[in-house]
Design a protein around this motif. Structure first.
Motif, PDB file in Angstrom:
ATOM      1  N   GLY A 112     114.630 -78.448  48.506  1.00 49.04           N
ATOM      2  CA  GLY A 112     115.735 -78.281  48.841  1.00 49.04           C
ATOM      3  C   GLY A 112     116.389 -79.209  49.750  1.00 49.04           C
ATOM      4  N   GLY A 113     118.192 -79.115  49.862  1.00 47.27           N
ATOM      5  CA  GLY A 113     118.426 -79.506  51.297  1.00 47.27           C
ATOM      6  C   GLY A 113     119.416 -80.778  50.811  1.00 47.27           C
ATOM      7  N   THR A 114     120.123 -81.368  51.792  1.00 44.94           N
ATOM      8  CA  THR A 114     120.537 -82.282  51.483  1.00 44.94           C
ATOM      9  C   THR A 114     119.978 -83.422  51.899  1.00 44.94           C
ATOM     10  OG1 THR A 114     122.464 -82.518  52.973  1.00 44.94           O
ATOM     11  CG2 THR A 114     122.890 -81.069  51.906  1.00 44.94           C
ATOM     12  N   LEU A 115     118.843 -83.432  53.003  1.00 42.37           N
ATOM     13  CA  LEU A 115     118.438 -84.148  53.959  1.00 42.37           C
ATOM     14  C   LEU A 115     118.845 -85.311  54.568  1.00 42.37           C
ATOM     15  CD1 LEU A 115     116.048 -85.262  50.978  1.00 42.37           C
ATOM     16  CD2 LEU A 115     115.624 -83.285  52.718  1.00 42.37           C
ATOM     17  N   VAL A 116     120.174 -84.832  54.697  1.00 43.63           N
ATOM     18  CA  VAL A 116     121.290 -85.945  55.471  1.00 43.63           C
ATOM     19  C   VAL A 116     120.829 -85.617  57.703  1.00 43.63           C
ATOM     20  CG1 VAL A 116     123.401 -85.964  56.075  1.00 43.63           C
ATOM     21  CG2 VAL A 116     122.991 -85.863  54.065  1.00 43.63           C
ATOM     22  N   VAL A 117     120.646 -84.209  57.810  1.00 41.15           N
ATOM     23  CA  VAL A 117     119.857 -84.114  58.911  1.00 41.15           C
ATOM     24  C   VAL A 117     118.457 -84.260  58.909  1.00 41.15           C
ATOM     25  CG1 VAL A 117     119.638 -82.111  60.846  1.00 41.15           C
ATOM     26  CG2 VAL A 117     121.309 -82.057  59.344  1.00 41.15           C
ATOM     27  N   ALA A 118     117.938 -84.618  57.929  1.00 43.59           N
ATOM     28  CA  ALA A 118     116.299 -84.754  58.291  1.00 43.59           C
ATOM     29  C   ALA A 118     116.317 -86.623  58.630  1.00 43.59           C
ATOM     30  CB  ALA A 118     115.298 -83.865  57.297  1.00 43.59           C
ATOM     31  N   ASP A 119     117.183 -86.765  58.042  1.00 47.13           N
ATOM     32  CA  ASP A 119     116.782 -88.261  57.829  1.00 47.13           C
ATOM     33  C   ASP A 119     117.866 -89.560  59.228  1.00 47.13           C
ATOM     34  OD1 ASP A 119     120.005 -88.593  56.668  1.00 47.13           O
ATOM     35  OD2 ASP A 119     119.347 -89.886  54.590  1.00 47.13           O
ATOM     36  N   SER A 133     131.142 -93.840  54.569  1.00 55.79           N
ATOM     37  CA  SER A 133     129.479 -93.795  54.302  1.00 55.79           C
ATOM     38  C   SER A 133     129.214 -92.252  55.797  1.00 55.79           C
ATOM     39  CB  SER A 133     128.622 -94.569  55.117  1.00 55.79           C
ATOM     40  OG  SER A 133     127.150 -93.772  55.155  1.00 55.79           O
ATOM     41  N   ALA A 134     130.148 -91.888  56.640  1.00 55.13           N
ATOM     42  CA  ALA A 134     129.942 -90.708  57.829  1.00 55.13           C
ATOM     43  C   ALA A 134     130.396 -89.948  56.620  1.00 55.13           C
ATOM     44  CB  ALA A 134     131.093 -91.045  58.666  1.00 55.13           C
ATOM     45  N   ILE A 135     131.888 -90.359  56.435  1.00 49.52           N
ATOM     46  CA  ILE A 135     132.117 -89.186  55.233  1.00 49.52           C
ATOM     47  C   ILE A 135     131.460 -88.723  54.506  1.00 49.52           C
ATOM     48  CG2 ILE A 135     134.786 -88.549  54.478  1.00 49.52           C
ATOM     49  CD1 ILE A 135     135.750 -90.798  55.928  1.00 49.52           C
ATOM     50  N   THR A 136     130.846 -89.430  54.017  1.00 49.92           N
ATOM     51  CA  THR A 136     129.892 -88.911  52.317  1.00 49.92           C
ATOM     52  C   THR A 136     128.987 -87.733  53.347  1.00 49.92           C
ATOM     53  OG1 THR A 136     131.044 -90.673  51.274  1.00 49.92           O
ATOM     54  CG2 THR A 136     129.021 -89.656  50.441  1.00 49.92           C
ATOM     55  N   ASN A 137     128.405 -88.397  54.481  1.00 48.01           N
ATOM     56  CA  ASN A 137     127.544 -87.606  54.591  1.00 48.01           C
ATOM     57  C   ASN A 137     127.746 -86.495  55.284  1.00 48.01           C
ATOM     58  OD1 ASN A 137     125.397 -89.529  54.310  1.00 48.01           O
ATOM     59  ND2 ASN A 137     126.250 -90.056  56.237  1.00 48.01           N
ATOM     60  N   TRP A 138     129.067 -86.138  55.433  1.00 45.56           N
ATOM     61  CA  TRP A 138     129.844 -84.722  56.401  1.00 45.56           C
ATOM     62  C   TRP A 138     129.841 -84.146  55.197  1.00 45.56           C
ATOM     63  CZ3 TRP A 138     129.075 -82.678  60.135  1.00 45.56           C
ATOM     64  CH2 TRP A 138     129.035 -83.169  61.411  1.00 45.56           C
ATOM     65  N   VAL A 139     130.281 -85.003  53.585  1.00 51.34           N
ATOM     66  CA  VAL A 139     130.799 -84.272  53.051  1.00 51.34           C
ATOM     67  C   VAL A 139     129.415 -83.448  51.770  1.00 51.34           C
ATOM     68  CG1 VAL A 139     131.651 -84.118  50.581  1.00 51.34           C
ATOM     69  CG2 VAL A 139     132.730 -85.025  51.859  1.00 51.34           C
ATOM     70  N   THR A 140     128.672 -83.446  51.854  1.00 46.41           N
ATOM     71  CA  THR A 140     127.287 -83.905  50.939  1.00 46.41           C
ATOM     72  C   THR A 140     126.640 -82.426  52.355  1.00 46.41           C
ATOM     73  OG1 THR A 140     126.474 -85.727  50.284  1.00 46.41           O
ATOM     74  CG2 THR A 140     124.619 -84.213  51.157  1.00 46.41           C
ATOM     75  N   VAL A 141     126.291 -83.042  53.989  1.00 40.71           N
ATOM     76  CA  VAL A 141     126.020 -81.721  54.012  1.00 40.71           C
ATOM     77  C   VAL A 141     125.992 -80.318  54.150  1.00 40.71           C
ATOM     78  CG1 VAL A 141     127.020 -82.391  56.741  1.00 40.71           C
ATOM     79  CG2 VAL A 141     124.689 -81.323  56.630  1.00 40.71           C
ATOM     80  N   MET A 142     128.280 -80.433  53.969  1.00 45.65           N
ATOM     81  CA  MET A 142     128.810 -79.033  53.694  1.00 45.65           C
ATOM     82  C   MET A 142     128.521 -78.371  52.215  1.00 45.65           C
ATOM     83  SD  MET A 142     131.982 -79.933  56.464  1.00 45.65           S
ATOM     84  CE  MET A 142     132.190 -81.633  55.211  1.00 45.65           C
ATOM     85  N   ARG A 143     127.665 -78.904  51.861  1.00 43.26           N
ATOM     86  CA  ARG A 143     127.893 -78.761  50.269  1.00 43.26           C
ATOM     87  C   ARG A 143     128.971 -78.441  49.477  1.00 43.26           C
ATOM     88  NH1 ARG A 143     122.286 -75.877  49.193  1.00 43.26           N
ATOM     89  NH2 ARG A 143     120.662 -77.546  49.990  1.00 43.26           N
ATOM     90  N   LEU A 144     129.945 -78.609  49.588  1.00 48.63           N
ATOM     91  CA  LEU A 144     131.189 -77.708  49.084  1.00 48.63           C
ATOM     92  C   LEU A 144     131.125 -77.936  47.478  1.00 48.63           C
ATOM     93  CD1 LEU A 144     133.984 -80.285  51.261  1.00 48.63           C
ATOM     94  CD2 LEU A 144     133.169 -78.412  51.457  1.00 48.63           C
ATOM     95  N   PRO A 145     130.463 -78.116  46.599  1.00 48.65           N
ATOM     96  CA  PRO A 145     130.264 -77.743  45.263  1.00 48.65           C
ATOM     97  C   PRO A 145     129.656 -76.261  44.982  1.00 48.65           C
ATOM     98  CG  PRO A 145     129.824 -79.521  45.447  1.00 48.65           C
ATOM     99  CD  PRO A 145     130.101 -79.503  46.752  1.00 48.65           C
ATOM    100  N   PHE A 146     128.411 -76.041  46.519  1.00 46.95           N
ATOM    101  CA  PHE A 146     128.339 -75.092  46.714  1.00 46.95           C
ATOM    102  C   PHE A 146     129.221 -73.939  46.673  1.00 46.95           C
ATOM    103  CE2 PHE A 146     124.868 -77.761  45.889  1.00 46.95           C
ATOM    104  CZ  PHE A 146     124.453 -77.485  44.455  1.00 46.95           C
ATOM    105  N   THR A 147     130.055 -73.661  47.865  1.00 46.72           N
ATOM    106  CA  THR A 147     130.807 -73.010  48.499  1.00 46.72           C
ATOM    107  C   THR A 147     131.719 -72.103  47.572  1.00 46.72           C
ATOM    108  OG1 THR A 147     132.461 -74.192  47.792  1.00 46.72           O
ATOM    109  CG2 THR A 147     131.211 -73.980  50.380  1.00 46.72           C
ATOM    110  N   THR A 148     131.867 -72.371  45.484  1.00 44.47           N
ATOM    111  CA  THR A 148     131.604 -71.692  44.925  1.00 44.47           C
ATOM    112  C   THR A 148     131.228 -70.589  44.412  1.00 44.47           C
ATOM    113  OG1 THR A 148     130.695 -72.487  43.398  1.00 44.47           O
ATOM    114  CG2 THR A 148     133.480 -73.057  44.212  1.00 44.47           C
TER     115      THR A 148
END
Length: 161
Positions: free
Chosen positions: A102-109, A23-38
């Motif tokens: 917008g946003g992933t809401l990972v920091v907000a939640d 879950s922690a790894i998933t949160n970090w991958v989500t907040v980094m928005r890796l697909p959008f780095t393209t």
């Protein structure tokens, strides 16, 4: 308590620990928005390809380090955006997401603290600076460093409110 029930309890603890880690790894991958780095990586990679096709040789070291620097700067921007938009994202959590939120809401939640996200952003920005220093050093071109600093600062300023 039998040996089998102890084993099941032990196994359950391992599975729950791994689930929390996942879950922690998933949160970090989500907040980094890796697909959008393209959005930034693909034009840079296209530039590498064009350089490779049109020149006798290119510096693969500089090309790969440049790609890494762009990735780090992109993730830094997304992290800064998540930190700066926390108050607005709290409203999204309260009133639900709209087409314009917008946003992933990972920091907000609270899944990732603003401090942890900010620390990673600083580490990645320093990493991109190190890549830029090395590229400038191996090519003896400090003008390249100036371009990198300008690009990094522009990206960070873009992410601020």
């Amino acid at each position: 308590m039998t040996l089998m029930s102890k084993f099941k309890g032990f196994l359950g603890n391992i599975i729950m620990t791994n689930a929390k880690s996942l879950s922690a790894i998933t949160n970090w991958v989500t907040v980094m928005r890796l697909p959008f780095t393209t959005v930034a990586l693909m034009p840079f990679a296209a530039g590498i390809f064009i350089g490779y096709k049109s020149a006798d040789s290119i510096s693969w070291t500089a090309s790969i380090l440049g790609l890494i620097a762009v990735l780090f700067i992109c993730i830094t921007c997304y992290l800064i955006g998540e930190i700066c938009d926390k108050e607005e994202d709290l409203l999204t959590l309260k009133y639900m997401r709209t087409r314009f939120s917008g946003g992933t809401l990972v920091v907000a939640d609270g899944s990732i603290s603003p401090r942890a996200a900010g620390t990673l952003a600083i580490i990645l920005l320093c990493g991109s600076a190190l890549c830029g220093f090395y590229i400038s050093y191996i090519h003896s071109s400090w003008a390249l460093l100036g371009l990198g600093v300008f690009g990094g600062l522009a990206a960070v300023v873009y992410s601020l409110p």
